[in-house]
Design an enzyme around this catalytic site. Sequence first.
Site, short mmCIF file in Angstrom:
data_model
loop_
_atom_site.label_atom_id
_atom_site.label_comp_id
_atom_site.label_asym_id
_atom_site.label_seq_id
_atom_site.Cartn_x
_atom_site.Cartn_y
_atom_site.Cartn_z
CG ASN A 282 -0.13 0.14 2.51
OD1 ASN A 282 1.03 -0.23 2.58
ND2 ASN A 282 -0.75 0.72 3.49
CB CYS A 284 2.30 4.39 4.37
SG CYS A 284 1.32 5.88 4.06
CD GLU A 286 0.96 1.09 6.22
OE1 GLU A 286 1.89 1.59 5.56
OE2 GLU A 286 -0.17 1.60 6.32
O1 CDP Z 1 -4.25 7.53 10.48
P1 CDP Z 1 -4.98 7.07 9.27
O2 CDP Z 1 -5.91 5.91 9.51
O3 CDP Z 1 -5.69 8.19 8.58
O4 CDP Z 1 -3.92 6.56 8.17
P2 CDP Z 1 -2.38 6.13 8.28
O5 CDP Z 1 -2.21 5.10 9.34
O6 CDP Z 1 -1.52 7.34 8.35
O7 CDP Z 1 -2.14 5.44 6.87
C1 CDP Z 1 -2.57 4.11 6.64
C2 CDP Z 1 -2.80 3.87 5.19
O8 CDP Z 1 -3.92 4.63 4.75
C3 CDP Z 1 -1.70 4.31 4.26
O9 CDP Z 1 -0.64 3.41 4.15
C4 CDP Z 1 -2.46 4.40 2.96
O10 CDP Z 1 -2.68 3.11 2.43
C5 CDP Z 1 -3.77 5.00 3.42
N1 CDP Z 1 -3.80 6.49 3.28
C6 CDP Z 1 -4.25 7.07 2.10
O11 CDP Z 1 -4.61 6.35 1.19
N2 CDP Z 1 -4.30 8.43 1.94
C7 CDP Z 1 -3.89 9.24 2.91
N3 CDP Z 1 -3.94 10.56 2.73
C8 CDP Z 1 -3.41 8.69 4.13
C9 CDP Z 1 -3.38 7.30 4.29
#
Ligand code: CDP
Length: 584
Positions: A282, A284, A286
Amino acid sequence: MTTLPLPVDLPEAAVNANAQVVLAKRYLMKGPDGSPLEDVRGLFWRVAAAIAAEEAKYGNSPFAPEDLARRFYDLMVGMRFLPNSPTLMNAGTPLGQLAACFVLPVGDSMEEIFDAVKFAALIHKSGGGTGFSFSRLRPKKARVGSTGGVASGPVSFMRIFNTATEQVKQGGTRRGANMGILRVDHPDILEFITCKERENELQNFNISVALTERFMQAVEKGEDYDLIDPRDKAVVGRQSAADVFSLLVRKAWESGDPGIVFIDRINRDNPTPALGEIESTNPCGEQPLLPYEACNLGSVNLAVFHDPAAPDGIDWAGLTETVHLAVRFLDNVIDASRYPLDQITDMVQANRKIGLGLMGFADLLYLLHIPYDSTEALKLAERIMDTIQGESKSASKALAAERGPFPAYPDSIFGKRNLGPYRNATTTTIAPTGTLSIIAGCSSGIEPLFALAFSRHVMDGEKLVEANVHFVNAMKEAGAYSDSLMEEVTRKGSIAHIGMLPDALREVFVTAMDIEPVWHLKMQAAFQKYTDNAVSKTVNLPNDATQDDIREIYRLAYELGCKGVTVYRDGCKAGQVLCTGDGA
Ligand code: CDP
């Protein structure tokens, strides 16, 4: 849609002012005129009720739906656990797309490429992020049979994805995020490694090079390695592995891009090889996934499990109970989610991957007075993740007994080795928790704090000022707190160079930049040891770090069993998201 009315006696959510701003702006459901249709309690109840409602279809649930909804509600408003942003935004709404992570295949034909562009747009619209491997595309200048022309290659197609992403704001709330991956043995690899060197190029992409074991061995031995045409697997060239590795290191030193992933290692841990090969993660990094697979994530907030009365300061029983409930929650999310494509629904239902991780680790260390850069912190990291991993597996096993194993189980590595059965092909992932940690008011993921006090730019240039509460409390306890000192801390971010403060405080209250890069990596490896999927972590380097420092980090990441690495050298890119007064 919400099936249970809002009970009058629900406790309020423990959210701070920053969290209120973020929730109001992006998470609360709004009417056509933009006015909120719910308050914060309403948001968490909407989510809790929608996720608990899935329980009904499994006749033998030990929970009554209302009782379970209340438990889920308490889990979230107590900030013990939060699901990923799309679940908070979309559960119980007509959109109903709840997963953060997707991987889409990009095949080597116009139809397949533009299908992927379209599918990505649909996913971005629903709040998810997309990862792609461009490794199947024929190299630049290869012949195009149907037209007699020549191909433009993976990097030029990535620009189309990038532009499409630019146009689709994710569900009006999140900007589209993409991961672009190319195998190191693709003939266009040099162009790929340098594709983000110009500022503003491919801004909606993180990029990573998929390093193979073969390549890593060639680097070690100083040998050349084969470049392979993905269409017929023919060797079409050879080049020096050391030169490519040096270029990778140089680009990461200059701008942080590209990162690297160890693709063979990721595939060794692929729980369902019979369903295909993992090509990408994905955005980021992970969450490695199969083509057309999606995964929903959730994070436990460790800071809440600090218990001064416990012998080692941690409420292990509370953590265990939370993990079990969180696994049930995330498994229900799979059923509650509406995916934008049938292929995705099929793949997700077959593997039922979930990714439980954590946030608030740095806060917990502050509370326990353990320096991040210490062996004690590494040991604690292992113990915590071992617990989360072990308990999530036992919860997934219990769910399998209740609801059946994930449908692809018989052909999975667990089925073949008679381990299990489990309800979920994977249970653990450590996400960045970029927004979740703001909502929970804790440190993000497993990262150390970026600064003890800082101003944060969020959304439309708005500024939030924050000081870490555990730091403030410790300063007050030590009688060292003053307004002028806090001003200095906000300017500097760190107390490492404030000599008047006691050593004990300066050792414990370290920030990302105070920590030697190797400790960042050791911490990532400690968590990875007990994580099914991967670990989101940035290895922060000071501005004066050398390319050799990065080379050493990469070597160590390989040696310590990490699935990939992202490095970031301070100040190497304009417009950092977080900034301290002096540092930015
Ligand atoms: O904290 P939150 O649940 O918003 O997201 P995160 O843990 O920072 O990011 C988890 C995953 O959400 C990332 O690896 C992306 O796959 C997705 N993501 C995204 O698609 N677009 C964003 N602006 C932020 C996160």
